[in-house]
Write a protein that holds these residues in place. Sequence first.
Motif: not given
Length: 625
Positions: A130-146
Motif C-alpha cells: 500500500g501507500l503507507g507501506g511504501l512510505v515506511a519502506a522508503s522513508r519518503t513522502p508519497h501521495w495520490t489523488g486516486r
Amino acid sequence: MRTVLDLLRLLADRADGDARDGELDRVVAELAASEPEAGALTLRVRAAMDAGRRRESELAALVGIARDLASESDPGSVLQAIVRRARGLLGTDVAYLTLHDPERGDTFMRVTSGSVSHRFQSLRLPLGAGLGGLVAASRTPHWTGRYAGDGRYRHTEEIDTAVAEEGIVGICGTPLLVDDEFVGVLFAANRSARPFTAEDVALLGSLAALAAVSLVQTRRLADTATTLRELRGAHAAIAEAADAHDRFAGVVLEGGDVGDIAEALGRLLGGWVAVLDGDGATAAAHGPVPPGLDARAAARRAGERDGGGRPVPVPCAGGVWVTAVIAGGQRLGTLLLGGLGAGDALTPGQVRTVERAAMVTALVQLFAQRADEADRLDRADALTELLAASGAPRPTTLTRLAALGVSPRRPHVLLVCRCHPARRRALAREAAALGGRSGLVGERDGAVVVLLPGTDPAAAGARLARPASEQDPDGAVTVGGAGPLQPADGADAALAEARRSAEALVALDREGECASASDLGFAGLLLGERPDVAGYVRGILGPVAEHDARRGSELLRTLEAYYAAGASPTRAAAALHVHVNTVAQRLDRVASLLGPRWQDPDHGLELQLALRLHRLGTPRPEGTP
C-alpha cells in the motif's frame, strides 16, 4: 468611474479583513463586462490577496500547533493532537497515524481523526504494501489523488477492503522520524478525488517534523522521570524552549525575517548566529561570526547528519554547531552558531531552543521561497509580454511593469545570455539578484533574457559573462547586449539586436564574453538595428585624426597610401612623393597611437574599413582636416 471606485473600496475592505465577497463579485462582473482586461487584472489582485491571507493563516496555524505540541507531556495526547491538527490544517476528510512495530516488521493504526470504519481503524500495513507501506519502506513522502487505480503501489485485499469501507480516494503520507529512527507515518486523506499539491505535502511534512520533536520531548520526559532532579531539568528545558518558541513566533508574526530570528537566537544563547540559504550563501548573521569560518563545509556537515528530517544540532570543530533547516523533507538551508563559552556545549534546553529556531526559520524560508517563486514567474510573464509587443507595448503592459518596480520611461539595457541548458536556472537566479526589484528575467528561445536599468549594456553584461574553464567546461556564459532603451517604446528590436550579438560572439569563437553591436567592430555594423557608422570610424581612427589636427601631420593620408600600396612602405613613399624613411617614421607614430598590434590582420581589416568609410564621406572623426 463609479464601478472603479466601488471596486477599490471593496478591495481595501478585503485587505483590512472586512470581506464582502458577494458585492465584490457583482462589481467585478460589471467591470469585466465593460473593461475585460481591467476585470481580469482585478481577479488577479484578488487571487494574490487570497494567497497572501492563506499563507499567513498557514504560518499562524503551524506556529500554534508547535506551541500546543510543546505543551503536551503524554505521548497519547501528542499523537491525537497531531492527527487532529493535520486534518484541520490541510482541510481533509480523514487524518491518521501509524506506528512502527519492530517485532512484527509492519506498522499499525494508532490514532485517527474523522474515521468511521472499525476495519480501517484496526488496519496493519506490512512494509512495502500500500501507500503507507511504501512510505515506511522508503522513508519518503508519497501521495495520490486516486489510490484505488494507482499502479505505483502494491495493493492487498486487506488494505483495499479497509480503504474502500472508509471511502477514501486520495491519500498523502509522510514519514515520522525520531532520533534517526523510523517510528511511523502521518497521513491525510480525502473521500473524493481531490489531488494533493506540493504545498500540501510540504505542510504535512512540516507538521511531521514538529510532531517528531514533540515526541522526542515526551520520550525524554518519560526517560528522565526516574529522578526528581532529572524531571526538574527536563521541565526547565521545556520551559526554556517554550519561551524561545514564543519569542520566535512573535518575531515571525510581527513580520520578521530570518535575520530577526538569527538575532533573537543569538541573544537567547549569548553567541553568534549565521543562517545560510540552500546554496550555502550567508542569508543573515548576528554577532561576531568568525572571519575564517568555512560555512559551506559546516553546511555539508549538517547535511551528513540531518536527523532524518529533524533539525538536530551537530557539533563541529572550534565550538561551532550546525543545524539543517528542513521543511517537508526539503533542505532549505543551514543554521550555524558558536561563541557560547563554557566549553561551547549545548544544554538540553539550548538544544530544544536551536531546534525551534531551525523549524521557525524553515517555515519563514518556505513561505519566502513561495513568494519569491511567484514574483519570479510574474516578472518572467511581464518580460514575455513586453518582448511580444511589436513596437510600443499596450498601456496595461506598462502598468504591469510599473507595479513590478520597472520604470517604463527610464533607460534600460537588454541582455541575451547563452549558456549550457543545465545552467540556465542558476543563471536566471543570478541575474534576478543582479536586477533586484527593478529588473526582469525570463527564458526565451533557449536563452536567459534580462532587462536591467542602465545605459551601458557591456558593463551590465560583464557581470554575468564568464568563460569556460578546465574545472567547469560547461560553465561559459556568452552575453549579447543592446540599449539603452525605454520599455515604453518597446523592446522587440533590442531583443533581436542582443540575440544577434550573442550569436556573433559564438560565431567569432568568443564564447564567455559580453558585447553589444557597437563593441563588435565591423561585425557590429552588420548586426546593429541603427548602425553608428560615425562612431565606428571615430573609435578606430580617432587617435590618429586628433594627432593630425594638433600637429598638422598627414598620418591618415599615409595610412591610406600604405594600404593602397599593399602594405609596402616603399611604394607608399613613391605615391606620397616623400622619402621612405618619412613613411617609416609616420607608421611608427601610428603604432604609438594605435598600439603595437595595429598591423595584425584583424586590426588591419578594421583600419582599412574605417579608412574606406571615412573616404566615402561619413561624418569625420573630431579633428579630421
